[in-house]
Design an enzyme around this catalytic site. Structure first.
Site, PDB file in Angstrom:
ATOM      1  N   TYR A   1      32.605  45.834  55.396  1.00 28.53           N
ATOM      2  CA  TYR A   1      33.388  44.835  54.649  1.00 28.53           C
ATOM      3  C   TYR A   1      33.344  43.484  55.330  1.00 28.53           C
ATOM      4  CZ  TYR A   1      34.888  48.012  51.097  1.00 28.53           C
ATOM      5  OH  TYR A   1      34.867  48.874  50.022  1.00 28.53           O
TER       6      TYR A   1
ATOM      7  N   GLN B   1      35.411  43.593  37.735  1.00 30.13           N
ATOM      8  CA  GLN B   1      35.236  44.694  38.685  1.00 30.13           C
ATOM      9  C   GLN B   1      34.967  44.124  40.079  1.00 30.13           C
ATOM     10  OE1 GLN B   1      32.609  48.007  36.821  1.00 30.13           O
ATOM     11  NE2 GLN B   1      32.018  46.103  35.788  1.00 30.13           N
ATOM     12  N   ASN B   2      34.709  42.829  40.135  1.00 32.96           N
ATOM     13  CA  ASN B   2      34.300  42.210  41.395  1.00 32.96           C
ATOM     14  C   ASN B   2      35.493  41.977  42.314  1.00 32.96           C
ATOM     15  OD1 ASN B   2      31.805  42.211  40.239  1.00 32.96           O
ATOM     16  ND2 ASN B   2      31.856  40.054  39.660  1.00 32.96           N
TER      17      ASN B   2
ATOM     18  N   CYS C   1      53.115  47.718  62.408  1.00 36.34           N
ATOM     19  CA  CYS C   1      53.311  49.081  62.954  1.00 36.34           C
ATOM     20  C   CYS C   1      52.149  49.541  63.807  1.00 36.34           C
ATOM     21  CB  CYS C   1      53.554  50.068  61.806  1.00 36.34           C
ATOM     22  SG  CYS C   1      52.077  50.396  60.818  1.00 36.34           S
TER      23      CYS C   1
ATOM     24  N   ARG D   1      30.181  41.906  54.337  1.00 35.76           N
ATOM     25  CA  ARG D   1      30.264  41.403  52.951  1.00 35.76           C
ATOM     26  C   ARG D   1      31.147  40.158  52.871  1.00 35.76           C
ATOM     27  NH1 ARG D   1      31.912  46.326  49.322  1.00 35.76           N
ATOM     28  NH2 ARG D   1      31.892  44.733  47.686  1.00 35.76           N
TER      29      ARG D   1
ATOM     30  N   ALA E   1      22.995  35.544  33.965  1.00 33.97           N
ATOM     31  CA  ALA E   1      24.295  35.137  33.394  1.00 33.97           C
ATOM     32  C   ALA E   1      24.551  33.641  33.583  1.00 33.97           C
ATOM     33  CB  ALA E   1      25.398  35.942  34.074  1.00 33.97           C
TER      34      ALA E   1
ATOM     35  N   HIS F   1      39.429  46.216  40.687  1.00 35.66           N
ATOM     36  CA  HIS F   1      38.999  46.945  41.892  1.00 35.66           C
ATOM     37  C   HIS F   1      39.508  46.281  43.172  1.00 35.66           C
ATOM     38  CE1 HIS F   1      35.389  48.728  39.502  1.00 35.66           C
ATOM     39  NE2 HIS F   1      36.502  49.363  39.257  1.00 35.66           N
TER      40      HIS F   1
ATOM     41  N   CYS G   1      52.436  51.525  56.666  1.00 39.03           N
ATOM     42  CA  CYS G   1      53.624  50.818  56.131  1.00 39.03           C
ATOM     43  C   CYS G   1      53.195  49.952  54.953  1.00 39.03           C
ATOM     44  CB  CYS G   1      54.268  49.977  57.251  1.00 39.03           C
ATOM     45  SG  CYS G   1      53.334  48.504  57.711  1.00 39.03           S
TER      46      CYS G   1
HETATM   47  C1  BV8 Z   1      38.640  56.885  39.526  1.00 37.61           C
HETATM   48  C2  BV8 Z   1      35.472  48.180  44.948  1.00 37.61           C
HETATM   49  C3  BV8 Z   1      40.100  58.682  39.204  1.00 37.61           C
HETATM   50  C4  BV8 Z   1      35.007  48.563  46.300  1.00 37.61           C
HETATM   51  C5  BV8 Z   1      34.279  49.605  43.362  1.00 37.61           C
HETATM   52  C6  BV8 Z   1      33.517  62.036  41.547  1.00 37.61           C
HETATM   53  C7  BV8 Z   1      34.632  61.921  42.368  1.00 37.61           C
HETATM   54  C8  BV8 Z   1      35.587  60.935  42.182  1.00 37.61           C
HETATM   55  C9  BV8 Z   1      35.409  59.999  41.167  1.00 37.61           C
HETATM   56  C10 BV8 Z   1      34.275  60.129  40.381  1.00 37.61           C
HETATM   57  C11 BV8 Z   1      33.336  61.121  40.534  1.00 37.61           C
HETATM   58  N1  BV8 Z   1      32.362  60.950  39.598  1.00 37.61           N
HETATM   59  C12 BV8 Z   1      32.644  59.857  38.854  1.00 37.61           C
HETATM   60  C13 BV8 Z   1      33.798  59.373  39.326  1.00 37.61           C
HETATM   61  C14 BV8 Z   1      34.453  58.236  38.844  1.00 37.61           C
HETATM   62  C15 BV8 Z   1      34.020  57.072  39.726  1.00 37.61           C
HETATM   63  C16 BV8 Z   1      32.713  56.548  39.192  1.00 37.61           C
HETATM   64  O1  BV8 Z   1      32.716  55.930  38.140  1.00 37.61           O
HETATM   65  N2  BV8 Z   1      31.610  56.809  39.908  1.00 37.61           N
HETATM   66  C17 BV8 Z   1      30.318  56.355  39.428  1.00 37.61           C
HETATM   67  C18 BV8 Z   1      29.465  55.888  40.603  1.00 37.61           C
HETATM   68  C19 BV8 Z   1      29.669  57.525  38.686  1.00 37.61           C
HETATM   69  N3  BV8 Z   1      35.065  56.077  39.601  1.00 37.61           N
HETATM   70  C20 BV8 Z   1      36.049  56.053  40.494  1.00 37.61           C
HETATM   71  O2  BV8 Z   1      36.083  56.726  41.494  1.00 37.61           O
HETATM   72  C21 BV8 Z   1      37.177  55.102  40.145  1.00 37.61           C
HETATM   73  N4  BV8 Z   1      38.414  55.799  40.252  1.00 37.61           N
HETATM   74  O3  BV8 Z   1      37.889  57.344  38.700  1.00 37.61           O
HETATM   75  O4  BV8 Z   1      39.817  57.453  39.847  1.00 37.61           O
HETATM   76  C22 BV8 Z   1      41.294  59.208  39.877  1.00 37.61           C
HETATM   77  C23 BV8 Z   1      42.497  59.292  39.158  1.00 37.61           C
HETATM   78  C24 BV8 Z   1      43.603  59.839  39.788  1.00 37.61           C
HETATM   79  C25 BV8 Z   1      43.530  60.246  41.128  1.00 37.61           C
HETATM   80  C26 BV8 Z   1      42.325  60.117  41.844  1.00 37.61           C
HETATM   81  C27 BV8 Z   1      41.193  59.597  41.224  1.00 37.61           C
HETATM   82  C28 BV8 Z   1      37.190  53.929  41.110  1.00 37.61           C
HETATM   83  C29 BV8 Z   1      35.940  53.109  40.903  1.00 37.61           C
HETATM   84  C30 BV8 Z   1      36.056  51.817  41.711  1.00 37.61           C
HETATM   85  C31 BV8 Z   1      35.084  51.849  42.865  1.00 37.61           C
HETATM   86  N5  BV8 Z   1      35.126  50.565  43.552  1.00 37.61           N
HETATM   87  N6  BV8 Z   1      34.389  48.434  43.989  1.00 37.61           N
HETATM   88  C32 BV8 Z   1      34.000  47.595  46.831  1.00 37.61           C
HETATM   89  O5  BV8 Z   1      33.539  46.685  46.103  1.00 37.61           O
HETATM   90  O6  BV8 Z   1      33.659  47.743  48.010  1.00 37.61           O
HETATM   91  S1  BV8 Z   1      33.050  49.841  42.246  1.00 37.61           S
HETATM   92  C33 BV8 Z   1      31.756  48.787  42.497  1.00 37.61           C
HETATM   93  O7  BV8 Z   1      30.836  49.091  41.434  1.00 37.61           O
HETATM   94  C34 BV8 Z   1      32.042  47.323  42.339  1.00 37.61           C
HETATM   95  O8  BV8 Z   1      33.352  46.998  41.968  1.00 37.61           O
HETATM   96  C35 BV8 Z   1      31.083  46.939  41.213  1.00 37.61           C
HETATM   97  O9  BV8 Z   1      31.482  45.845  40.511  1.00 37.61           O
HETATM   98  C36 BV8 Z   1      31.180  48.170  40.433  1.00 37.61           C
HETATM   99  C37 BV8 Z   1      30.333  48.392  39.257  1.00 37.61           C
HETATM  100  O10 BV8 Z   1      29.059  47.991  39.530  1.00 37.61           O
HETATM  101  P1  BV8 Z   1      28.548  46.686  38.765  1.00 37.61           P
HETATM  102  O11 BV8 Z   1      29.555  45.601  38.920  1.00 37.61           O
HETATM  103  O12 BV8 Z   1      28.161  47.046  37.393  1.00 37.61           O
HETATM  104  O13 BV8 Z   1      27.341  46.313  39.673  1.00 37.61           O
HETATM  105  P2  BV8 Z   1      25.873  46.946  39.627  1.00 37.61           P
HETATM  106  O14 BV8 Z   1      25.161  46.470  40.835  1.00 37.61           O
HETATM  107  O15 BV8 Z   1      25.944  48.410  39.321  1.00 37.61           O
HETATM  108  O16 BV8 Z   1      25.223  46.268  38.333  1.00 37.61           O
HETATM  109  C38 BV8 Z   1      24.981  44.871  38.326  1.00 37.61           C
HETATM  110  C39 BV8 Z   1      24.324  44.563  36.992  1.00 37.61           C
HETATM  111  O17 BV8 Z   1      24.095  43.163  36.948  1.00 37.61           O
HETATM  112  C40 BV8 Z   1      22.963  45.235  36.829  1.00 37.61           C
HETATM  113  O18 BV8 Z   1      22.933  45.858  35.551  1.00 37.61           O
HETATM  114  C41 BV8 Z   1      21.965  44.076  36.902  1.00 37.61           C
HETATM  115  O19 BV8 Z   1      20.898  44.252  36.004  1.00 37.61           O
HETATM  116  C42 BV8 Z   1      22.793  42.915  36.475  1.00 37.61           C
HETATM  117  N7  BV8 Z   1      22.406  41.631  37.059  1.00 37.61           N
HETATM  118  C43 BV8 Z   1      21.877  41.391  38.296  1.00 37.61           C
HETATM  119  N8  BV8 Z   1      21.713  40.056  38.442  1.00 37.61           N
HETATM  120  C44 BV8 Z   1      22.163  39.466  37.299  1.00 37.61           C
HETATM  121  C45 BV8 Z   1      22.598  40.463  36.410  1.00 37.61           C
HETATM  122  N9  BV8 Z   1      23.087  40.208  35.187  1.00 37.61           N
HETATM  123  C46 BV8 Z   1      23.141  38.914  34.806  1.00 37.61           C
HETATM  124  N10 BV8 Z   1      22.740  37.888  35.599  1.00 37.61           N
HETATM  125  C47 BV8 Z   1      22.239  38.130  36.837  1.00 37.61           C
HETATM  126  N11 BV8 Z   1      21.829  37.093  37.597  1.00 37.61           N
END
Ligand code: BV8
Length: 246
Positions: free
Chosen positions: A69, A103-104, A152, A72, A233, A121, A132
């Site tokens: 982190y 989501q960012n 703490c 980042r 974008a 997120h 705490c």
């Molecule tokens: C939840 C914060 C339920 C951290 C992030 C097994 C176990 C547990 C959970 C799961 C599981 N299987 C599935 C899940 C659900 C899981 C999930 O979805 N997993 C995925 C991988 C399958 N989700 C969760 O765990 C969520 N919580 O479900 O809780 C629950 C309920 C009760 C009790 C307990 C649990 C929590 C999800 C949040 C995770 N945290 N971020 C950090 O940032 O360090 S997610 C992370 O991915 C970022 O936030 C990011 O934004 C997000 C999504 O990715 P994208 O933003 O889409 O980014 P990506 O790179 O993928 O895509 C970028 C796109 O942009 C591409 O398509 C590219 O082509 C395009 N691009 C590139 N350049 C450009 C462009 N477009 C336009 N212009 C450009 N120039």
């Protein structure tokens, strides 16, 4: 669809929308120099998000997760909003964009002037104590990690939602309420792979709303979007907002 037709169609949809919202992902910050998660120059040195951004990874090795982190934060600290962020802020000022769901965790939408935002997120500049209820906001990356709680002395953690963690209740409630109300959603720079955010555009469609997608690559939304433009974008939204001011 040729880009110029797409832009004209986007303008028409935006002008005629009753309640437009937006959903953004890492792609909207790519032109600000912040690597996306799953892109070619992915965020990870040798790990994948799903193996680092989890409570288990933090429990096992808090120093490694904090180092990631801190790295980042260093990248985000140098990043500036790009025309895509500014265009969404302008659409809000014009009363055309009612709310922005991001989501960012990079805070660039706020820096660009957007106010009606829900950071579902969390935010990389905030940290919270694992024991705490102490919270802090950094204005630069911490000098040394892991960070201890000044209250703490227990471990602090980044105030972001990790995989396997639920989103904040109020964020979930708001984002689904917005999705039900919207008759148009702008989906920008997201692979739509992470739930529950990925469901938002489909809830809009289920309520007879329309979707506009601006993303470098096709996604599972592409076949259902009224307009889908595979282009950067920043470049695309700059054209949209320039034409809007004419
Ligand atoms: C939840 C914060 C339920 C951290 C992030 C097994 C176990 C547990 C959970 C799961 C599981 N299987 C599935 C899940 C659900 C899981 C999930 O979805 N997993 C995925 C991988 C399958 N989700 C969760 O765990 C969520 N919580 O479900 O809780 C629950 C309920 C009760 C009790 C307990 C649990 C929590 C999800 C949040 C995770 N945290 N971020 C950090 O940032 O360090 S997610 C992370 O991915 C970022 O936030 C990011 O934004 C997000 C999504 O990715 P994208 O933003 O889409 O980014 P990506 O790179 O993928 O895509 C970028 C796109 O942009 C591409 O398509 C590219 O082509 C395009 N691009 C590139 N350049 C450009 C462009 N477009 C336009 N212009 C450009 N120039």
């Amino acid at each position: 669809m040729p880009e110029s037709h797409g832009i004209a169609r986007i303008l028409d949809l935006i002008k005629n929308a009753e309640y437009m919202i937006a959903l953004t992902g890492a792609g909207i910050s790519a032109e600000s120099g912040i690597p996306t998660f799953r892109g070619a120059n992915g965020l990870w040195k040798k790990f994948r998000a799903e193996e680092l951004a989890t409570p288990w990874a933090f429990q096992k090795n808090p120093k490694l997760v904090w180092e990631w982190y801190k790295w980042r934060m260093g990248i985000v600290a140098k990043a500036k909003p790009n025309p895509a962020h500014y265009c969404l802020a302008k659409l809000e000022d014009l009363g055309l964009l009612k709310y922005l769901i991001t989501q960012n965790v990079d805070g660039l939408h706020t820096k660009a002037g957007s106010k009606k935002i829900v950071e579902i997120h969390g935010n990389i500049w905030r940290a919270k104590c694992t024991k705490c209820d102490y919270k802090m906001t950094f204005n630069k990356p911490p000098d040394s990690v892991p960070v201890s709680c000044p209250e703490c002395n227990e471990l602090m953690r980044p105030d972001v939602v990790w995989f396997g963690e639920p989103l904040p209740r109020d964020a979930i409630a708001l984002m689904f309420e917005l999705a039900r109300k919207a008759d148009l959603i702008l989906v920008i720079g997201t692979s739509l792979l992470v739930e529950p955010a990925a469901s938002i555009p489909f809830i809009v469609l289920e309520h007879n709303g329309k979707a506009i997608e601006i993303n470098l690559t096709e996604t599972k939304l592409t076949p259902y979007a009224t307009v889908s433009i595979q282009a950067p974008a920043g470049k695309t939204l700059k054209k949209v907002c320039d034409l809007l001011s004419k």
